[in-house]
Design a protein around this motif. Structure first.
Motif, PDB file in Angstrom:
ATOM      1  N   TYR A 108       0.819  -1.204   0.000  1.00 20.06           N
ATOM      2  CA  TYR A 108       0.000   0.000   0.000  1.00 20.06           C
ATOM      3  C   TYR A 108       0.857   1.259   0.000  1.00 20.06           C
ATOM      4  O   TYR A 108       0.643   2.179  -0.789  1.00 20.06           O
ATOM      5  CB  TYR A 108      -0.917  -0.033   1.225  1.00 20.06           C
ATOM      6  CG  TYR A 108      -1.760   1.200   1.411  1.00 20.06           C
ATOM      7  CD1 TYR A 108      -3.010   1.281   0.814  1.00 20.06           C
ATOM      8  CD2 TYR A 108      -1.319   2.251   2.197  1.00 20.06           C
ATOM      9  CE1 TYR A 108      -3.786   2.402   0.994  1.00 20.06           C
ATOM     10  CE2 TYR A 108      -2.091   3.365   2.378  1.00 20.06           C
ATOM     11  CZ  TYR A 108      -3.327   3.448   1.777  1.00 20.06           C
ATOM     12  OH  TYR A 108      -4.085   4.558   1.941  1.00 20.06           O
ATOM     13  N   MET A 119      -7.206   1.743  -3.616  1.00 17.99           N
ATOM     14  CA  MET A 119      -6.885   0.611  -2.747  1.00 17.99           C
ATOM     15  C   MET A 119      -7.688   0.733  -1.453  1.00 17.99           C
ATOM     16  O   MET A 119      -8.234  -0.245  -0.940  1.00 17.99           O
ATOM     17  CB  MET A 119      -5.377   0.651  -2.431  1.00 17.99           C
ATOM     18  CG  MET A 119      -4.842  -0.625  -1.848  1.00 17.99           C
ATOM     19  SD  MET A 119      -4.996  -1.952  -3.036  1.00 17.99           S
ATOM     20  CE  MET A 119      -5.151  -3.292  -1.942  1.00 17.99           C
ATOM     21  N   LEU A 122     -11.175  -0.336  -1.935  1.00 20.79           N
ATOM     22  CA  LEU A 122     -11.271  -1.795  -1.930  1.00 20.79           C
ATOM     23  C   LEU A 122     -11.163  -2.351  -0.503  1.00 20.79           C
ATOM     24  O   LEU A 122     -11.967  -3.173  -0.064  1.00 20.79           O
ATOM     25  CB  LEU A 122     -10.157  -2.387  -2.810  1.00 20.79           C
ATOM     26  CG  LEU A 122     -10.089  -3.922  -2.812  1.00 20.79           C
ATOM     27  CD1 LEU A 122     -11.209  -4.500  -3.663  1.00 20.79           C
ATOM     28  CD2 LEU A 122      -8.740  -4.422  -3.304  1.00 20.79           C
ATOM     29  N   ILE A 123     -10.155  -1.865   0.223  1.00 17.07           N
ATOM     30  CA  ILE A 123      -9.950  -2.339   1.596  1.00 17.07           C
ATOM     31  C   ILE A 123     -11.199  -2.095   2.441  1.00 17.07           C
ATOM     32  O   ILE A 123     -11.693  -2.996   3.133  1.00 17.07           O
ATOM     33  CB  ILE A 123      -8.728  -1.633   2.235  1.00 17.07           C
ATOM     34  CG1 ILE A 123      -7.435  -2.152   1.601  1.00 17.07           C
ATOM     35  CG2 ILE A 123      -8.703  -1.825   3.744  1.00 17.07           C
ATOM     36  CD1 ILE A 123      -6.188  -1.396   2.034  1.00 17.07           C
ATOM     37  N   VAL A 126     -14.175  -4.413   1.276  1.00 15.52           N
ATOM     38  CA  VAL A 126     -14.029  -5.814   1.687  1.00 15.52           C
ATOM     39  C   VAL A 126     -14.189  -5.940   3.201  1.00 15.52           C
ATOM     40  O   VAL A 126     -14.850  -6.848   3.712  1.00 15.52           O
ATOM     41  CB  VAL A 126     -12.661  -6.375   1.236  1.00 15.52           C
ATOM     42  CG1 VAL A 126     -12.419  -7.751   1.838  1.00 15.52           C
ATOM     43  CG2 VAL A 126     -12.594  -6.445  -0.282  1.00 15.52           C
ATOM     44  N   THR A 127     -13.580  -4.994   3.924  1.00 19.98           N
ATOM     45  CA  THR A 127     -13.701  -5.029   5.380  1.00 19.98           C
ATOM     46  C   THR A 127     -15.168  -4.905   5.797  1.00 19.98           C
ATOM     47  O   THR A 127     -15.640  -5.637   6.678  1.00 19.98           O
ATOM     48  CB  THR A 127     -12.869  -3.899   6.020  1.00 19.98           C
ATOM     49  OG1 THR A 127     -11.524  -4.014   5.561  1.00 19.98           O
ATOM     50  CG2 THR A 127     -12.893  -3.986   7.530  1.00 19.98           C
ATOM     51  N   TYR A 177     -16.993   1.416   7.736  1.00 16.39           N
ATOM     52  CA  TYR A 177     -16.153   1.116   6.573  1.00 16.39           C
ATOM     53  C   TYR A 177     -16.874   1.439   5.263  1.00 16.39           C
ATOM     54  O   TYR A 177     -16.236   1.855   4.295  1.00 16.39           O
ATOM     55  CB  TYR A 177     -15.646  -0.334   6.625  1.00 16.39           C
ATOM     56  CG  TYR A 177     -14.427  -0.471   7.516  1.00 16.39           C
ATOM     57  CD1 TYR A 177     -13.179  -0.022   7.083  1.00 16.39           C
ATOM     58  CD2 TYR A 177     -14.524  -0.994   8.806  1.00 16.39           C
ATOM     59  CE1 TYR A 177     -12.063  -0.114   7.904  1.00 16.39           C
ATOM     60  CE2 TYR A 177     -13.416  -1.084   9.633  1.00 16.39           C
ATOM     61  CZ  TYR A 177     -12.180  -0.651   9.178  1.00 16.39           C
ATOM     62  OH  TYR A 177     -11.077  -0.720   9.983  1.00 16.39           O
TER      63      TYR A 177
ATOM     64  N   LEU C  14      -0.180  -7.718   3.147  1.00 19.07           N
ATOM     65  CA  LEU C  14       0.742  -6.809   2.479  1.00 19.07           C
ATOM     66  C   LEU C  14      -0.008  -5.691   1.763  1.00 19.07           C
ATOM     67  O   LEU C  14       0.506  -4.589   1.611  1.00 19.07           O
ATOM     68  CB  LEU C  14       1.621  -7.577   1.488  1.00 19.07           C
ATOM     69  CG  LEU C  14       2.599  -8.567   2.139  1.00 19.07           C
ATOM     70  CD1 LEU C  14       3.369  -9.337   1.076  1.00 19.07           C
ATOM     71  CD2 LEU C  14       3.562  -7.845   3.065  1.00 19.07           C
ATOM     72  N   LEU C  15      -1.235  -5.983   1.305  1.00 20.19           N
ATOM     73  CA  LEU C  15      -2.002  -4.964   0.587  1.00 20.19           C
ATOM     74  C   LEU C  15      -2.439  -3.836   1.512  1.00 20.19           C
ATOM     75  O   LEU C  15      -2.869  -2.793   1.059  1.00 20.19           O
ATOM     76  CB  LEU C  15      -3.232  -5.590  -0.066  1.00 20.19           C
ATOM     77  CG  LEU C  15      -2.952  -6.389  -1.347  1.00 20.19           C
ATOM     78  CD1 LEU C  15      -4.235  -7.017  -1.869  1.00 20.19           C
ATOM     79  CD2 LEU C  15      -2.314  -5.509  -2.415  1.00 20.19           C
ATOM     80  N   GLY C  16      -2.357  -4.054   2.816  1.00 14.36           N
ATOM     81  CA  GLY C  16      -2.687  -2.975   3.735  1.00 14.36           C
ATOM     82  C   GLY C  16      -4.064  -3.096   4.380  1.00 14.36           C
ATOM     83  O   GLY C  16      -4.608  -2.126   4.900  1.00 14.36           O
ATOM     84  N   PHE C  17      -4.637  -4.289   4.350  1.00 13.87           N
ATOM     85  CA  PHE C  17      -5.917  -4.499   5.033  1.00 13.87           C
ATOM     86  C   PHE C  17      -5.705  -4.415   6.541  1.00 13.87           C
ATOM     87  O   PHE C  17      -4.619  -4.744   7.027  1.00 13.87           O
ATOM     88  CB  PHE C  17      -6.479  -5.881   4.684  1.00 13.87           C
ATOM     89  CG  PHE C  17      -7.212  -5.921   3.382  1.00 13.87           C
ATOM     90  CD1 PHE C  17      -8.590  -5.818   3.362  1.00 13.87           C
ATOM     91  CD2 PHE C  17      -6.529  -6.028   2.179  1.00 13.87           C
ATOM     92  CE1 PHE C  17      -9.280  -5.843   2.153  1.00 13.87           C
ATOM     93  CE2 PHE C  17      -7.206  -6.042   0.978  1.00 13.87           C
ATOM     94  CZ  PHE C  17      -8.583  -5.948   0.962  1.00 13.87           C
ATOM     95  N   ILE C  21      -8.624  -8.573   9.178  1.00 13.53           N
ATOM     96  CA  ILE C  21      -9.242  -9.107   7.963  1.00 13.53           C
ATOM     97  C   ILE C  21      -8.541 -10.363   7.432  1.00 13.53           C
ATOM     98  O   ILE C  21      -9.221 -11.357   7.148  1.00 13.53           O
ATOM     99  CB  ILE C  21      -9.371  -8.000   6.885  1.00 13.53           C
ATOM    100  CG1 ILE C  21     -10.339  -6.922   7.377  1.00 13.53           C
ATOM    101  CG2 ILE C  21      -9.848  -8.553   5.552  1.00 13.53           C
ATOM    102  CD1 ILE C  21     -11.750  -7.438   7.695  1.00 13.53           C
TER     103      ILE C  21
END
Ligand code: NA
Ligand code: NA
Lengths: 208, 316, 428
Positions: A108, A119, A122-123, A126-127, A177, C14-17, C21
């Protein structure tokens, strides 16, 4: 809001966990919805503080009971368990509001701003889905639990009463979110949460 | 098929021994595989019970005392001096009791569980810092009990100060002196090292730790008859095995403790010394009936009747 | 299934979630594939809630609360002023004091998380002020907290003792040697670090200044007195000692020093609740994920394939160390002990290894695991309490982990590090 100086970069500041970013709750929603949102935030904050204070009082009272009154508080452990569930699940939506959930952001961080914004959409999306799914299943879990009629041994209250904040907490977190995703779609800035702008570029604002 | 079986103890403790025998029998006589999940690997006792009710686990071992939140009548096993103090009578009791073999299965069925068997795990003894010969010796003793109202009632009646404490903190609390006593069956006193932090073990014959094995009812009812018979005979084999295993286990555990810690005092109270403890049972019985009403009373009465018959059968 | 799940988790991470999650999705995928659909998701919720049920977890918010009150008020500052008056002139002295404070705190607490908070909260700002780099400070704090797990009391050792049937008293004594060795090595590293980075020293304080500093710290010295005296005097359990510290901190800061008003107490409690929630949701999600690993018998499958029974004792100890190290990277340490100890029990017995040595090695690995990425409670706690990004919290850890792994290897080749004190006490 994360424009307060960070404890680490300002070495003279000795507070371990400055809380100025959570002092004033604001809502991302307009009108009546905003008022409701704000009321929920206020309620979450009060529950968090009350939960922690009650937990301390309960634990100390048990010691006092044991030594001064010669008899323990039998529901003390059960009460602490109820409080820890309350704190955790009231807290996750409050933490989502203030962008405080822990993340590790290697890829990220390497993205350009526009990439980071999408991004983040998306995060957040999904969260939110995960939170709503968990809210749904925890609602089912409570219904099953209520059907079995299990009681807490000392307090003699139904176990499911102690769990009501679980689906509620997940739902409220999911909503936060969704709002975060929405804000990132409609605005040019990057939002870590409804209340917190990603202060990128200034190291002291790169909160978690 | 793969059947999953969870229990509340470690693999080499009594419930684990029973489960291993059960697994061995099933696998020797069929193509089914049994996977065993010891204490803590799938959650606490209440968790595995719920998982069995949900059908994720086919078999679960849970002691009736812990089932109390779900089936209040099962707490009858906490009423002191209800179970025979003599080993032969005890075994006869578990084999023939109407309460255990007919009444309890109905209560478990209401919760979606097929009760396969109940078996004793060993006499519960106290481990304390000072010798105990009468209720007066328990005065001012902070005694750790599980958070069950009947156990609390019992130890209050014995003269102690019942003190609830999470299991993980018991060892440390005995070491530093927050509490001065706790109770457990002999093998558990040995395996959990409670003897390392207490000086006296006292057996007053007030209880024998009982546990129950059950299957998910929907799973069980849906099985072909040959599989049901297979489970029945595996249960019977494991039951016989565990009663054999039990014979002398208590003495063996106490002996091992004496070897590991020679200065340990082990007192088996005489009939006369037990009398004042036994007199408190009435009070706990009343508390049990208050909690469970008519249904509880019916179980209690039946168990007393079964006990009478078991002692006649073994003495005659 | 295991490979798929771990890959998904690493990518999401790694994507930053948010870190909950990957754990939640890992558990979702696990439940879905184990039960062929979404039919058993309620058990996932059950395990989420079960994860935050252990009574010992209560100590965490209590120590966060007490430490926060102390650092907001004067108590912490006065205590550290006192320490500084004695060690301020030594290069690396404050870092060594921090490691030593973790060790001392470990003697009353079995929780590494509580140690991170209780020692780290007051000492980190002072170390930064003294010129240490934050990544060094954070790494020092979370890794020194490991020592608390080895120094008795230790919940890890209690659980190992019960599962394996090993004497808990012997385990407790065996943990002291490696715990002190780690303290010594961390101290040496800290002094080298301070010299290399030219961390400035303070002028040596006179005995008069030291006396004044001690007098100023008289009230706050009640904290160690409450914790150590209370626990070893048989008055409190460690959890209760944490709550007693909260009460004492409130009395000091609200009534004696008058640093905190009721509004401040409310804000501190709220902030404590927030930090607790952020950490505990990860503990909860971790528990749900651990359940999947345990139910699918993944460790059994992996370990079944490596032919451990043909290895000698040294080989077995290495396999055990590696298995626990990797296990603790992803799963809650206590669950790792419960699952893996019975799997290794037969081979430990057949190679004739001393179960006390095995237990000490396992406890060390489990402690290392709670400070090792990606999933480690101590890291989460540090991120939440100190409000630093995850990456920054772990940036300085490699040298510490190298030292810890070095101790782990040393323990395998020189078991006397652990067994010397035990033999002295029990076999004399
Ligand atoms: Na410790
Ligand atoms: Na880890």
């Amino acid at each position: 809001m994360s424009n307060d100086l960070d404890a680490a970069s300002d070495a003279t500041q000795t507070t371990a966990t400055d809380h100025s970013d959570t002092r004033d709750d604001i809502s991302a929603l307009p009108g009546v919805l905003g008022t409701i949102d704000l009321a929920v935030a206020r309620l979450e904050a009060v529950l968090l503080a009350a939960g922690v204070l009650l937990m301390a009082a309960n634990t100390i009272a048990n010691v006092i009971g044991r030594y001064l009154l010669g008899s323990s508080i039998f529901f003390s452990e059960e009460l602490n368990r109820i409080l820890i569930i309350l704190i955790t699940f009231a807290g996750i939506s409050y933490a989502a509001r203030h962008g405080r959930h822990i993340r590790m952001s290697a890829i990220y961080d390497a993205l350009p701003p526009k990439g980071r914004r999408w991004m983040m959409v998306l995060i957040a999306a999904v969260t939110a889905i995960c939170m709503f799914a968990l809210a749904w299943y925890s609602f089912g879990f409570i219904k099953t639990s209520a059907g079995q009629g299990r009681l807490l041994p000392s307090l003699q209250v139904p176990v499911w009463w102690t769990l009501v904040w679980v689906p509620l907490g997940f739902t409220l977190t999911g909503i936060q979110y969704v709002l975060t995703a929405y804000k990132n779609v409609v605005e040019d800035d990057i939002y870590l949460s409804t209340n917190v702008l990603e202060g990128y570029g200034r190291d002291d604002e790169r909160e978690v | 098929d793969t059947w999953r079986y969870a229990f509340e103890e470690a693999l080499e403790e009594v419930q684990g021994k029973f489960a291993q025998k059960f697994k061995e029998e099933i696998e020797a006589n069929s193509d089914h595989e049994v996977q065993l999940f010891p204490f803590g690997t799938l959650g606490e006792s209440a968790d595995t019970m719920e998982q069995a009710q949900a059908g994720i686990l086919q078999f679960v071992d849970q002691s009736p005392g812990f089932t109390g939140a779900l089936i209040p009548e099962a707490q009858v096993f906490f009423v002191p001096y209800l179970l025979p103090q003599d080993e032969e009578t005890l075994q006869e009791f578990f084999r023939t009791s109407t309460a255990i073999n007919e009444m309890f299965p109905e209560l478990y069925a209401e919760q979606g569980l097929e009760l396969l068997t109940m078996f004793p795990e060993g006499e519960v003894c106290m481990s304390t810092q000072e010798p105990v010969h009468s209720p007066a010796d328990l005065n001012e003793v902070k005694f750790r009990v599980m958070t069950n109202p009947l156990l609390v009632e019992s130890y209050q009646a014995f003269g102690a100060t019942p003190t609830p404490l999470p299991w993980g903190e018991v060892y440390g609390a005995l070491q530093t002196g927050i509490i001065q006593g706790q109770e457990n069956p002999g093998f558990f006193l040995e395996s959990t090292k409670m003897y390392e932090v207490t000086d006296v073990i006292t057996c007053i014959g007030h209880n024998n730790f009982t546990t129950a094995v059950m299957a998910n009812k929907q799973f069980y009812d849906g099985l072909p008859e040959e599989d049901q018979l297979l489970i029945q005979s595996a249960t019977d084999a494991a039951f016989d095995y565990i009663l054999d295993y039990q014979a002398g286990l208590q003495e063996e555990s106490l002996q091992n403790i004496r070897e590991a810690k020679p200065e340990m005092q082990v007192n088996i109270l005489s009939e006369e010394e037990r009398k004042p403890f036994m007199d408190t049972a009435v009070q706990v019985e009343e508390a049990f009936i208050d909690m469970t009403g008519e249904r509880g009373k019916a179980i209690l009465d039946q168990m007393k009747e079964d006990l009478e018959q078991a002692s006649q059968a073994t003495s005659g | 299934m295991a490979t798929t799940i771990f890959s998904i988790m690493i990518v999401l991470l790694l994507l930053g979630f948010p870190m909950m999650i990957p754990l939640i999705i890992g558990a979702f995928v696990g439940f879905y594939s184990l039960f062929g659909g979404f039919g058993q998701m309620e058990t996932m919720v059950q395990q989420l809630v079960a994860g935050i049920r252990p009574a010992s977890l209560i100590a965490v918010p209590m120590f966060i609360f007490a430490a926060d009150i102390m650092t907001r008020g004067q108590s912490a500052g006065r205590l550290i002023d006192m320490v500084m008056s004695f060690v301020g002139h030594v290069r690396g002295g404050l870092a060594v004091s921090t490691a030593a404070a973790c060790t001392m705190f470990g003697a009353v607490s079995g929780s590494t998380q509580a140690t991170v908070v209780a020692v780290g909260s007051p000492l980190r700002p002072r170390m930064l002020k003294a010129g240490y780099n934050d990544s060094f400070v954070l790494a020092l704090i979370i890794n020194s907290a490991d020592i608390a797990f080895l120094i008795p009391p230790s919940i890890g050792m209690i659980i190992y003792g019960v599962v394996s049937g090993t004497s808990i008293a012997e385990l407790f004594i065996a943990g002291i040697g490696p715990g002190l060795l780690i303290l010594v090595l961390f101290s040496i590293y800290s002094m080298i670090y301070a010299r290399r980075n030219n961390v400035p020293t303070e002028p040596k304080a006179s005995w008069g200044d030291r006396g004044r500093a001690v007098r100023g710290a008289l009230w706050p010295l009640g904290f160690p007195a409450i914790i150590i005296g209370g626990i070893y005097g048989g008055i409190f359990s460690p959890t209760e000692a944490a709550a007693a510290c909260v009460l004492y901190a409130l009395i000091l800061e609200v009534i004696v020093f008058r640093e905190l008003d009721l509004k401040g107490v409310y804000e501190t409690a709220k902030s404590t609740g927030l930090i607790t929630a952020v950490v505990f949701i990860l503990v909860a999600a971790g528990a749900a994920f651990s359940w999947v690993i345990s139910f699918a018998q993944i460790p059994q499958t992996i370990l079944g394939g490596i032919g451990i029974s043909e290895m000698g004792p040294i080989g077995v100890l290495f396999v055990i160390s590696i298995a626990f190290f990797i296990g603790c990277m992803f799963v809650d340490p206590i669950v790792v002990i419960l699952i893996l100890v019975p799997i290794f029990a037969p081979v430990v017995q057949s190679t004739g290894l001393d179960p006390v040595l095995v237990g000490t090695i396992i406890t060390l690995q489990v402690a290392i695991g709670s400070a090792t990425p990606p999933f480690g409670c101590d890291i989460f706690t540090a991120v939440a309490v100190f409000k630093r990004p995850y990456i920054e919290v772990i940036r300085g850890t490699p040298p510490f982990i190298v030292i810890l792994l070095g101790v782990a290897v040393a323990l395998i080749y020189f078991p006397q590090i652990a067994l010397f004190l035990r033999d002295l006490a029990f076999k004399g």
